[in-house]
Design an enzyme around this catalytic site. Structure first.
Site, PDB file in Angstrom:
ATOM      1  N   ALA B 120       0.833  -1.200   0.000  1.00 31.52           N
ATOM      2  CA  ALA B 120       0.000   0.000   0.000  1.00 31.52           C
ATOM      3  C   ALA B 120       0.864   1.244   0.000  1.00 31.52           C
ATOM      4  O   ALA B 120       1.471   1.598   1.010  1.00 31.52           O
ATOM      5  CB  ALA B 120      -0.914  -0.004   1.221  1.00 31.52           C
ATOM      6  N   GLY B 125      -4.518  11.456  -2.173  1.00 27.36           N
ATOM      7  CA  GLY B 125      -3.808  12.653  -2.621  1.00 27.36           C
ATOM      8  C   GLY B 125      -2.399  12.380  -3.123  1.00 27.36           C
ATOM      9  O   GLY B 125      -1.627  13.310  -3.346  1.00 27.36           O
ATOM     10  N   GLU B 377       2.140   0.329 -10.783  1.00 29.54           N
ATOM     11  CA  GLU B 377       3.614   0.230 -10.682  1.00 29.54           C
ATOM     12  C   GLU B 377       4.292   1.347 -11.472  1.00 29.54           C
ATOM     13  O   GLU B 377       5.310   1.122 -12.117  1.00 29.54           O
ATOM     14  CB  GLU B 377       4.106  -1.127 -11.179  1.00 29.54           C
ATOM     15  CG  GLU B 377       3.714  -2.299 -10.316  1.00 29.54           C
ATOM     16  CD  GLU B 377       4.404  -2.294  -8.983  1.00 29.54           C
ATOM     17  OE1 GLU B 377       5.606  -2.571  -8.922  1.00 29.54           O
ATOM     18  OE2 GLU B 377       3.734  -1.982  -7.984  1.00 29.54           O
TER      19      GLU B 377
HETATM   20  C1  LIG Z   1      -6.283  -1.730 -10.430  1.00 28.36           C
HETATM   21  C2  LIG Z   1      -5.262  -0.954  -9.692  1.00 28.36           C
HETATM   22  C3  LIG Z   1      -4.429  -1.609  -8.805  1.00 28.36           C
HETATM   23  C4  LIG Z   1      -3.473  -0.895  -8.084  1.00 28.36           C
HETATM   24  N1  LIG Z   1      -2.696  -1.545  -7.166  1.00 28.36           N
HETATM   25  C5  LIG Z   1      -1.901  -0.817  -6.338  1.00 28.36           C
HETATM   26  C6  LIG Z   1      -1.202  -1.433  -5.256  1.00 28.36           C
HETATM   27  O1  LIG Z   1      -1.256  -2.652  -5.077  1.00 28.36           O
HETATM   28  N2  LIG Z   1      -0.495  -0.661  -4.402  1.00 28.36           N
HETATM   29  C7  LIG Z   1      -0.399   0.688  -4.591  1.00 28.36           C
HETATM   30  O2  LIG Z   1       0.254   1.338  -3.777  1.00 28.36           O
HETATM   31  N3  LIG Z   1      -1.018   1.299  -5.618  1.00 28.36           N
HETATM   32  C8  LIG Z   1      -1.778   0.578  -6.487  1.00 28.36           C
HETATM   33  N4  LIG Z   1      -2.442   1.199  -7.513  1.00 28.36           N
HETATM   34  C9  LIG Z   1      -2.292   2.636  -7.669  1.00 28.36           C
HETATM   35  C10 LIG Z   1      -1.430   3.004  -8.896  1.00 28.36           C
HETATM   36  O3  LIG Z   1      -0.091   2.703  -8.660  1.00 28.36           O
HETATM   37  C11 LIG Z   1      -1.673   4.492  -9.158  1.00 28.36           C
HETATM   38  O4  LIG Z   1      -2.990   4.627  -9.623  1.00 28.36           O
HETATM   39  C12 LIG Z   1      -0.708   5.056 -10.137  1.00 28.36           C
HETATM   40  O5  LIG Z   1       0.588   5.113  -9.579  1.00 28.36           O
HETATM   41  C13 LIG Z   1      -1.095   6.454 -10.621  1.00 28.36           C
HETATM   42  O6  LIG Z   1      -1.433   7.280  -9.564  1.00 28.36           O
HETATM   43  P1  LIG Z   1      -2.790   8.113  -9.612  1.00 28.36           P
HETATM   44  O7  LIG Z   1      -3.867   7.164  -9.962  1.00 28.36           O
HETATM   45  O8  LIG Z   1      -2.911   8.907  -8.387  1.00 28.36           O
HETATM   46  O9  LIG Z   1      -2.611   9.075 -10.867  1.00 28.36           O
HETATM   47  P2  LIG Z   1      -1.886  10.510 -10.878  1.00 28.36           P
HETATM   48  O10 LIG Z   1      -0.605  10.426 -10.175  1.00 28.36           O
HETATM   49  O11 LIG Z   1      -2.870  11.510 -10.408  1.00 28.36           O
HETATM   50  O12 LIG Z   1      -1.616  10.684 -12.420  1.00 28.36           O
HETATM   51  C14 LIG Z   1      -2.602  11.154 -13.352  1.00 28.36           C
HETATM   52  C15 LIG Z   1      -1.930  11.302 -14.728  1.00 28.36           C
HETATM   53  O13 LIG Z   1      -0.860  12.293 -14.632  1.00 28.36           O
HETATM   54  C16 LIG Z   1       0.352  11.747 -15.071  1.00 28.36           C
HETATM   55  N5  LIG Z   1       1.451  12.301 -14.306  1.00 28.36           N
HETATM   56  C17 LIG Z   1       1.575  12.379 -12.960  1.00 28.36           C
HETATM   57  N6  LIG Z   1       2.748  12.940 -12.616  1.00 28.36           N
HETATM   58  C18 LIG Z   1       3.388  13.232 -13.781  1.00 28.36           C
HETATM   59  C19 LIG Z   1       4.657  13.806 -14.107  1.00 28.36           C
HETATM   60  N7  LIG Z   1       5.518  14.217 -13.158  1.00 28.36           N
HETATM   61  N8  LIG Z   1       4.960  13.946 -15.397  1.00 28.36           N
HETATM   62  C20 LIG Z   1       4.108  13.544 -16.370  1.00 28.36           C
HETATM   63  N9  LIG Z   1       2.909  12.994 -16.132  1.00 28.36           N
HETATM   64  C21 LIG Z   1       2.563  12.831 -14.843  1.00 28.36           C
HETATM   65  C22 LIG Z   1       0.204  10.246 -14.871  1.00 28.36           C
HETATM   66  O14 LIG Z   1       1.056   9.527 -15.729  1.00 28.36           O
HETATM   67  C23 LIG Z   1      -1.252  10.034 -15.213  1.00 28.36           C
HETATM   68  O15 LIG Z   1      -1.379   9.921 -16.600  1.00 28.36           O
HETATM   69  C24 LIG Z   1      -3.355   0.504  -8.268  1.00 28.36           C
HETATM   70  C25 LIG Z   1      -4.176   1.135  -9.196  1.00 28.36           C
HETATM   71  C26 LIG Z   1      -5.114   0.428  -9.899  1.00 28.36           C
HETATM   72  C27 LIG Z   1      -5.991   1.170 -10.846  1.00 28.36           C
END
Ligand SMILES: Cc1cc2nc3c(=O)[nH]c(=O)nc-3n(C[C@H](O)[C@H](O)[C@H](O)COP(=O)(O)OP(=O)(O)OC[C@H]3O[C@@H](n4cnc5c(N)ncnc54)[C@H](O)[C@@H]3O)c2cc1C
Ligand SMILES: Cc1cc2nc3c(=O)[nH]c(=O)nc-3n(C[C@H](O)[C@H](O)[C@H](O)COP(=O)(O)OP(=O)(O)OC[C@H]3O[C@@H](n4cnc5c(N)ncnc54)[C@H](O)[C@@H]3O)c2cc1C
Lengths: 364, 400
Positions: B120, B125, B377
């Site tokens: 996790a 946020g 990931e």
């Molecule tokens: C089915 C599923 C399983 C998951 N399993 C896990 C898990 O086991 N453990 C865990 O911890 N998390 C897990 N996640 C979370 C996942 O790792 C995150 O959703 C992911 O890292 C993206 O974060 P966010 O959704 O907050 O998107 P955001 O960070 O809000 O990103 C939104 C968009 O902005 C882009 N972006 C963000 N920052 C930048 C930057 N600096 N430069 C360019 N583009 C950028 C991103 O690429 C994306 O396109 C899971 C998610 C899903 C959907």
């Protein structure tokens, strides 16, 4: 067992080519593109490195090293990183030597191979491409017809490197629906070499159009004799060589653009610190590596004497796209400066565009 | 020596995985897509028996293991994530735990009832920007316990981890002012008071896999459950130990995600190839491009893209198995595979027309499943950032 590390010997060869590039090729390649000439001493020095003789068995005066398409791709990539025109010139004799080593009759080997093992660059080349947009190496328009115990060849060829100086040409022709190779010596009546071609890129490499006007070839000169040659394998060896060269050109362009992007400032910071530029560079790096790995796999299969048509054609298809995308992006990273001939990226862009056209112009 | 040949053992492992994917997984694949929160009990039991025999984590570190996972996901990527294992939690413990912690926490995955592990990091946020996590860990010096507070979302296998006798590795900060240096992984075992599953998401794809929210409300865990040192070293952020460990975990898991992506991609490619074959439409390799049909060209482009991602994935896993640093190569593989699987699966749906869009077949499902690989990931963009920083030799401050 899966592995991605070249052998020590392969690494040594690569290092040797790197040194050759830095000491010789990279000092003059720009001028060579402008003048259309490659200094003879560069070709001689490269010849001394023995790229071709090393794959020729000792009984034919070669060094008798192991013949390996994989090692060939490592050499081709590195030479093309230095300069594509020179790489193609330096490796041009292999266009004849390697098919003869692999598929020649004993007589053909005895007759021709020793001449590739002497002190002087052996000018030999091959003619495959024909001047038409729908050129197909499996359905050549150049024909070979049997007559009087020999063959009569007729047709047009283009992009034949070093043809004017070559004393031996391997010409591919359509013999009853199959592509076969014919060894033709300089001065054979009916073989007419036209003027040197003028191309968008690879300008330092002398290439020619030629025509075969009822050119008589003795039956002993059919590559592989009665058995003929396995053109599909030859073509795959060529696909692999060209893919490796595309990687070399791509890598040259990528490295230059990367370094430039770190130096060049706009809006108060290096342009490399903007994602628009940085992501372009990242994508270039990824596709260059992917092409190299795919090329290695195809070459590895060829070294096992397996059919690699699928692997080699997919690698070449990917390489063609990669070469043009990467070199185009390299020009873009340099902005207006990329368009100016003071910088080499425009040269690589012109060369990169050629890979979709260069068929059979190199072999490993 | 450069070599592309699998060992007989690797080949046997892959063949077995393929057979299982075909015979066990595919027949139940659609059902668990349509019954999102139902558990495939028989499948879980059977997987648990197998893995208890093999003993341990799904995260085998070699080329063979990555190709086995590829086959598993050729079967069903969602179900693959449901197979009981220490999962990403196990990977974190392997990457950062002491020998003793590894023994302590991972032993359970080889005995008793089926169990799951999870990791996790993500919070409402803080997704890509992992350094922005708000979950805190405070040491209660009187009881020598860590007290965790915060909300973690999108935890793959979170619900199964907490409802079995499993565990979740929770990333929390011991010092918010310290940024990345303050981030530490903590093992929260199932049944710990104050750790509750709040919500299980409804998703686009990989529906068999539960994606859960974990609420930590004064959740107390023993001091020993911190992985690595509790010390906060204020040095250049990207060099900090805690953060580096999180990244080391990703270097291990990213090639695996790439392998998962490739499994789904190949499933789609195979569907296309088999459909064309049934219709008597050959794919003629080796023709000049002007002689190819549009279908042939599409298939070849898909295959070439697949190969590109596959070879990058194999290189990254091979480096890992050789204990070579592979951060660049792992991110290259992950970024490429994420893009490629999204593209191949969408293209396959397009090419197959009504067969592609219909829920009678699995192709539309693979398009929904495959997309996750470009998100978790590290999104495609975040992996591109990592690649770009590495090739430019830039810090995260120099390239944001
Ligand atoms: C089915 C599923 C399983 C998951 N399993 C896990 C898990 O086991 N453990 C865990 O911890 N998390 C897990 N996640 C979370 C996942 O790792 C995150 O959703 C992911 O890292 C993206 O974060 P966010 O959704 O907050 O998107 P955001 O960070 O809000 O990103 C939104 C968009 O902005 C882009 N972006 C963000 N920052 C930048 C930057 N600096 N430069 C360019 N583009 C950028 C991103 O690429 C994306 O396109 C899971 C998610 C899903 C959907
Ligand atoms: C043939 C030719 C004719 C020309 N004619 C004229 C003329 O008549 N008058 C004149 O004034 N100029 C002229 N120019 C100059 C031309 O307008 C500039 O070259 C162009 O604006 C780009 O600037 P630059 O070359 O300095 O590239 P740079 O500004 O150094 O840009 C390099 C690269 O960085 C990218 N980049 C820069 N900033 C950012 C950013 N913030 N975010 C993302 N990417 C960024 C650019 O897109 C480019 O890819 C000419 C140029 C050429 C080649």
């Amino acid at each position: 067992m899966i592995s991605f590390s070249p052998s020590e010997e392969q690494q040594m060869i690569v290092n040797m080519v790197k040194e050759f590039n830095n000491d010789h090729v990279r000092k003059v390649y720009r001028e060579c593109d402008e003048s259309g000439e490659i200094p003879a001493n560069i070709i001689d020095t490269a010849w001394e490195l023995g790229f071709i003789a090393s794959s020729i068995p000792e009984e034919f005066q070669g060094f008798g090293g192991e013949r390996s398409a994989l090692t060939g791709t490592l050499i081709a990539e590195e030479l093309a990183w230095g300069d594509l025109s020179m790489a193609m010139h330096i490796l041009c004799p292999a266009l004849v030597a390697m098919p003869v080593v692999e598929m020649g009759t004993d007589e053909q080997k005895k007759q021709y191979l020793p001449s590739f093992c002497g002190d002087k660059f052996k000018v030999a080349t091959s003619a495959l491409i024909e001047p038409r947009f729908d050129f197909d190496p499996a359905e050549l328009q150049t024909t070979a017809k049997r007559a009087n115990g020999g063959y009569i060849l007729s047709g047009e060829k283009c992009y034949v490197p070093l043809a004017a100086d070559a004393d031996l040409l391997l010409v591919y022709a359509n013999e009853g629906g199959n592509t076969q190779g014919f060894l033709i010596e300089k001065g054979t009546p009916g073989l007419e070499i036209a003027e040197r071609e003028k191309n968008m890129g690879i300008k330092a490499l002398a290439t020619y159009e030629l025509s075969l006007k009822d050119c008589k070839v003795p039956k002993e000169n059919r590559l592989g004799g009665d058995a003929g040659c396995d053109f599909n394998r030859i073509y795959n060896l060529s696909r692999v060589a060209l893919s490796a060269m595309a990687v070399g050109v791509g890598r040259a362009a990528f490295e230059y653009a990367r370094d430039y992007a770190k130096e060049r400032h706009a809006f108060g910071e290096p342009i490399a610190s903007r994602q628009a530029i940085a992501f372009m560079l990242a994508e270039m790096a990824i596709d260059i590596d992917a092409t190299r790995l795919m090329t290695w796999e195809a070459a590895w299969k060829l070294d096992r004497n397996e059919d690699a048509t699928k692997e080699a054609s997919l690698a070449k298809m990917y390489a063609d796209d990669m070469a043009i995308n990467v070199t185009n992006n390299a020009v873009q990273v340099l902005g207006g400066h990329g368009y100016i001939r003071e910088h080499p990226v425009e040269l690589w862009f012109r060369n990169g565009r050629g890979f979709a056209t260069f068929d059979g112009m190199a072999i490993v | 020596m450069i070599d592309f040949e699998l060992t007989p053992e690797e080949q046997a492992m892959i063949d077995a995985a393929h057979k299982e994917a075909l015979e066990v997984v595919r027949p139940i694949s659609r059902y668990y897509d349509e019954h999102e929160h139902e558990s495939p009990k028989d499948f879980i039991e059977q997987q648990w028996q197998q893995q208890a025999q093999g003993g341990g984590s799904i995260l085998g570190l070699g080329v063979g293991a990555s190709l086995r996972i590829l086959e598993n996901c050729w079967g069903d990527a969602g179900l693959m994530l449901v197979a009981p294992s220490s999962g990403l939690g196990g990977a974190a413990i392997l990457a950062s735990g002491t020998q003793e912690q590894q023994a302590n926490f991972l032993k359970r995955f080889g005995e008793g009832e089926p169990k799951w592990g999870a990791m996790a990091m993500t919070e409402p946020g803080a997704g890509s920007d992992t350094a922005a996590i708000q979950t805190t860990a405070v040491l209660d010096t009187e009881t020598n316990e860590w007290v965790l507070n915060g909300e973690k979302i999108f935890i793959t296998g979170g619900q199964r981890s907490m409802e079995s006798d499993g565990l979740v590795v929770v990333w929390a900060t011991v010092d918010r002012t310290a940024g990345r240096a303050g981030m530490k992984p903590f093992v929260v075992e199932a049944g710990t008071p104050g750790a509750t599953i709040d919500k299980v998401e409804n998703k686009l794809g990989i529906r068999a896999s539960d994606t859960a929210t974990l609420i930590l409300d004064n959740c107390r865990i023993p001091y020993e459950n911190i992985l690595g040192s509790p010390e906060v070293r204020r040095v250049d952020s990207s060099q900090t130990a805690g953060f580096k460990r999180a990244m080391a975990t990703f270097d291990m898991t990213r090639p695996i995600i790439a392998a998962m992506a490739l499994g789904v991609g190949r499933a789609s490619l195979d569907f296309v190839r088999e459909t064309l074959e049934k219709e008597g439409i050959p794919i003629r390799y080796g023709l000049p491009s002007h002689k190819l049909t549009a279908i042939e060209r599409d298939v070849m482009e898909m295959e070439a893209a697949y190969k590109a991602a596959l070879t990058l994935m194999l290189r990254a896993t091979w480096m890992m198995s050789q204990f070579q640093p592979n951060s660049l190569e792992a991110s290259m593989a992950k970024a490429k595979a994420g893009i490629v699987v999204a593209w191949i699966t969408q293209k396959a749906v397009e090419m197959m027309g009504p067969l592609g869009y219909s829920r009678k077949y699995l192709l539309e499902k693979w398009m929904r499943d495959g997309k996750i690989n470009d998100i978790f990931e590290g999104t495609g963009q975040i992996n591109m950032l990592i690649v770009a920083r590495r090739i430019l030799d830039y810090t995260r401050e120099e390239l944001k």
